[in-house]
Design a protein around this motif. Structure first.
Motif, PDB file in Angstrom:
ATOM      1  N   LYS A  57       4.088 102.922-101.308  1.00 56.93           N
ATOM      2  CA  LYS A  57       4.901 102.971-100.083  1.00 56.93           C
ATOM      3  C   LYS A  57       4.390 101.953 -99.060  1.00 56.93           C
ATOM      4  O   LYS A  57       5.173 101.246 -98.433  1.00 56.93           O
ATOM      5  CB  LYS A  57       4.790 104.385 -99.516  1.00 56.93           C
ATOM      6  N   GLN A 117      -0.490 117.563 -96.558  1.00 58.95           N
ATOM      7  CA  GLN A 117       0.814 118.130 -96.935  1.00 58.95           C
ATOM      8  C   GLN A 117       1.229 117.700 -98.343  1.00 58.95           C
ATOM      9  O   GLN A 117       1.705 118.512 -99.135  1.00 58.95           O
ATOM     10  CB  GLN A 117       1.856 117.659 -95.926  1.00 58.95           C
ATOM     11  N   ASN A 118       1.051 116.435 -98.649  1.00 60.29           N
ATOM     12  CA  ASN A 118       1.477 115.946 -99.968  1.00 60.29           C
ATOM     13  C   ASN A 118       0.668 116.593-101.085  1.00 60.29           C
ATOM     14  O   ASN A 118       1.185 116.832-102.177  1.00 60.29           O
ATOM     15  CB  ASN A 118       1.391 114.422-100.023  1.00 60.29           C
ATOM     16  N   LYS A 140       9.928 124.730 -92.525  1.00 59.20           N
ATOM     17  CA  LYS A 140       9.437 123.601 -91.729  1.00 59.20           C
ATOM     18  C   LYS A 140      10.394 123.289 -90.574  1.00 59.20           C
ATOM     19  O   LYS A 140      10.000 122.672 -89.598  1.00 59.20           O
ATOM     20  CB  LYS A 140       9.162 122.376 -92.600  1.00 59.20           C
ATOM     21  N   SER A 209       3.952 119.478 -91.891  1.00 59.91           N
ATOM     22  CA  SER A 209       5.219 118.742 -91.854  1.00 59.91           C
ATOM     23  C   SER A 209       5.759 118.666 -90.426  1.00 59.91           C
ATOM     24  O   SER A 209       6.125 117.589 -89.943  1.00 59.91           O
ATOM     25  CB  SER A 209       6.239 119.429 -92.764  1.00 59.91           C
ATOM     26  N   PHE A 216       4.925 111.602 -85.434  1.00 61.20           N
ATOM     27  CA  PHE A 216       5.390 110.278 -85.861  1.00 61.20           C
ATOM     28  C   PHE A 216       6.603 109.852 -85.018  1.00 61.20           C
ATOM     29  O   PHE A 216       6.705 108.711 -84.572  1.00 61.20           O
ATOM     30  CB  PHE A 216       5.760 110.308 -87.353  1.00 61.20           C
ATOM     31  N   ASN A 231       4.863 102.176 -90.689  1.00 58.02           N
ATOM     32  CA  ASN A 231       4.676 102.745 -92.029  1.00 58.02           C
ATOM     33  C   ASN A 231       3.433 102.174 -92.711  1.00 58.02           C
ATOM     34  O   ASN A 231       2.714 102.898 -93.402  1.00 58.02           O
ATOM     35  CB  ASN A 231       5.896 102.434 -92.905  1.00 58.02           C
ATOM     36  N   GLY A 284       9.458 109.088 -98.793  1.00 57.37           N
ATOM     37  CA  GLY A 284       8.664 108.657 -97.636  1.00 57.37           C
ATOM     38  C   GLY A 284       9.399 107.578 -96.851  1.00 57.37           C
ATOM     39  O   GLY A 284       9.485 107.634 -95.625  1.00 57.37           O
ATOM     40  N   ALA A 288      11.125 108.135 -93.043  1.00 55.48           N
ATOM     41  CA  ALA A 288      10.789 107.310 -91.881  1.00 55.48           C
ATOM     42  C   ALA A 288      12.067 106.794 -91.216  1.00 55.48           C
ATOM     43  O   ALA A 288      12.179 106.777 -89.981  1.00 55.48           O
ATOM     44  CB  ALA A 288       9.899 106.151 -92.318  1.00 55.48           C
ATOM     45  N   LYS A 299      16.819 115.884 -89.940  1.00 56.73           N
ATOM     46  CA  LYS A 299      16.121 115.786 -91.231  1.00 56.73           C
ATOM     47  C   LYS A 299      16.123 117.163 -91.907  1.00 56.73           C
ATOM     48  O   LYS A 299      16.362 117.264 -93.118  1.00 56.73           O
ATOM     49  CB  LYS A 299      14.684 115.289 -90.999  1.00 56.73           C
TER      50      LYS A 299
HETATM   51  O1  C5P Z   1       8.677 117.537 -95.819  1.00 57.50           O
HETATM   52  P1  C5P Z   1       8.641 116.436 -94.851  1.00 57.50           P
HETATM   53  O2  C5P Z   1       9.974 115.937 -94.453  1.00 57.50           O
HETATM   54  O3  C5P Z   1       7.730 116.674 -93.706  1.00 57.50           O
HETATM   55  O4  C5P Z   1       7.977 115.280 -95.720  1.00 57.50           O
HETATM   56  C1  C5P Z   1       7.754 114.056 -95.208  1.00 57.50           C
HETATM   57  C2  C5P Z   1       7.301 113.150 -96.330  1.00 57.50           C
HETATM   58  O5  C5P Z   1       7.596 111.828 -95.965  1.00 57.50           O
HETATM   59  C3  C5P Z   1       5.812 113.218 -96.604  1.00 57.50           C
HETATM   60  O6  C5P Z   1       5.608 113.127 -97.979  1.00 57.50           O
HETATM   61  C4  C5P Z   1       5.260 111.976 -95.920  1.00 57.50           C
HETATM   62  O7  C5P Z   1       4.158 111.460 -96.612  1.00 57.50           O
HETATM   63  C5  C5P Z   1       6.439 111.043 -95.980  1.00 57.50           C
HETATM   64  N1  C5P Z   1       6.541 110.129 -94.831  1.00 57.50           N
HETATM   65  C6  C5P Z   1       6.268 108.806 -95.012  1.00 57.50           C
HETATM   66  N2  C5P Z   1       6.375 107.926 -93.991  1.00 57.50           N
HETATM   67  C7  C5P Z   1       6.769 108.349 -92.769  1.00 57.50           C
HETATM   68  C8  C5P Z   1       7.045 109.711 -92.548  1.00 57.50           C
HETATM   69  C9  C5P Z   1       6.934 110.580 -93.613  1.00 57.50           C
HETATM   70  O8  C5P Z   1       5.923 108.434 -96.114  1.00 57.50           O
HETATM   71  N3  C5P Z   1       6.858 107.463 -91.805  1.00 57.50           N
END
Ligand code: C5P
Length: 357
Positions: A57, A117-118, A140, A209, A216, A231, A284, A288, A299
């Motif tokens: 990512k 979380q992951n 969540k 989450s 973020f 990111n 991911g 974002a 979301k």
């Molecule tokens: O379940 P939730 O919607 O919180 O999951 C968010 C997922 O998106 C997570 O796996 C997180 O690592 C990913 N993420 C990301 N980049 C972002 C925001 C979230 O990779 N800017």
């Protein structure tokens, strides 16, 4: 006003929301299958999967961020021009300055939370039926709303509070049948699943989450920095906790002794493991975009749509038996999500001044 970004005339907001709904159901099913269809002796490392997710990512985000920088020295809008060493270096320097900006540390907080979380997601997906995991994970919305109220000073209507309560009740009803559903699983699933461990992991993942998503959103909407630069910063800060988890997790420590670290990192890392990682990478990137072009609450709406898709797939693929508590609980969850999104309030984003106060 800046033009609204779109793909083929459809606003990016809707494209990203629909993509997220489909991605979410795919992830639930693929992750569950990749964990429960294999005997535990041949299980791939979840910690490695989380690390690979961040590496891929981060690399994709880096590439997009690089492409988005306008070459300052030339007016020619050509991709090829970026390959000229002088232009390449000047873009590279600009990108490095953006990535290692003075406020990049802000991303360390959601980065650590998302790594936790992951990893928790894998624990939950390994211990709960796919559809039960999906519905419980809707909590969540509750944590996201709570953190939005506290951190973004968002005001909720009474209907929204009621729908949050209904959501919690719906998830509770679905939980009643999770033990029953597990008994309908294959003998391999039966021997490896632990419903209370899975549910605890889901509850904890809902907290991270909500907190990480709202944090973020706050960082993103309070600065001019590019989404893709943010990111990259997020992935960079994730690397350390990802590696720490690999080094300190018991199973990895044991296997590091017997064979090379690289081969133990990727042992049993087959097609399903890579499929899980790739779907997570997509998630991911889309998450974002959803946070940028809409918000965390919408979301939640997109992910609850994915419940329906996952239900049907779980019945077809995993011989998942629908019980009345499951159907009633899921209907309550879906209805609560719909109710929550009636007349959503405008989010008041806190400003830098608010943060200092
Ligand atoms: O379940 P939730 O919607 O919180 O999951 C968010 C997922 O998106 C997570 O796996 C997180 O690592 C990913 N993420 C990301 N980049 C972002 C925001 C979230 O990779 N800017």
């Amino acid at each position: 006003a800046a033009p609204i970004p779109s793909i083929g005339g459809i606003p990016l907001k809707y494209v990203s929301l629909v993509t997220l709904a489909v991605q979410n159901s795919m992830l639930t099913i693929i992750m569950h299958y990749s964990r429960v269809s294999i005997p535990s002796s041949r299980m791939y490392s979840a910690a490695t999967a989380v690390l690979m997710n961040e590496v891929l990512k981060g690399s994709i985000s880096l590439f997009i961020a690089f492409c988005r920088i306008e070459p300052s020295s030339s007016a020619e809008p050509s991709v090829l021009i970026s390959l000229r060493p002088r232009v390449f270096m000047s873009k590279f320097r600009k990108l490095s300055r953006d990535i290692f900006s003075t406020d990049c540390w802000k991303l360390s907080i959601p980065a650590v939370l998302y790594v936790i979380q992951n990893n928790l997601q894998y624990v939950a997906a390994s211990n709960l039926p796919a559809a039960t995991f999906q519905v419980s994970y809707q909590m969540k919305i509750l944590t996201t709303a709570a953190f939005s109220v506290v951190m973004l000073r968002k005001k909720l209507t009474s209907l929204q509070w009621v729908s949050l309560l209904a959501l919690a009740i719906g998830v509770g009803i679905v939980q009643i049948q999770s033990g029953v559903a597990a008994h309908h699983g294959s003998s391999l699933e039966l021997s490896t699943m632990n419903a209370s461990k899975g549910f605890l992991a889901v509850v904890a993942a809902c907290f991270t989450s909500g907190l990480a998503g709202v944090y973020f959103e706050m960082v993103l909407k309070n600065s001019q920095a590019d989404l893709w630069v943010r990111n990259v910063q997020l992935s960079l800060f994730s690397l350390l906790p990802c590696l720490a988890h690999i080094v300190f997790s018991d199973s990895a420590a044991v296997s590091f002794g017997s064979s090379g670290w690289f081969s133990s990192l990727f042992s049993n890392f087959g097609l399903w493991a890579w499929a899980t990682v790739l779907v997570q990478v997509l998630g991911g990137l889309v998450t974002a975009m959803v946070i940028k072009y809409s918000d965390n609450i919408l979301k939640g709406f997109a992910t609850s749509l994915s419940i329906v898709i996952s239900f049907l797939a779980s019945v077809a693929l995993f011989d998942f038996r629908m019980t009345w508590p499951f159907i009633i609980g899921s209907a309550v969850v879906l209805n609560a999500t719909w109710m929550y999104n009636q007349h959503p309030q405008r989010v008041r984003i806190v400003t830098g001044r608010d943060l200092k106060a």
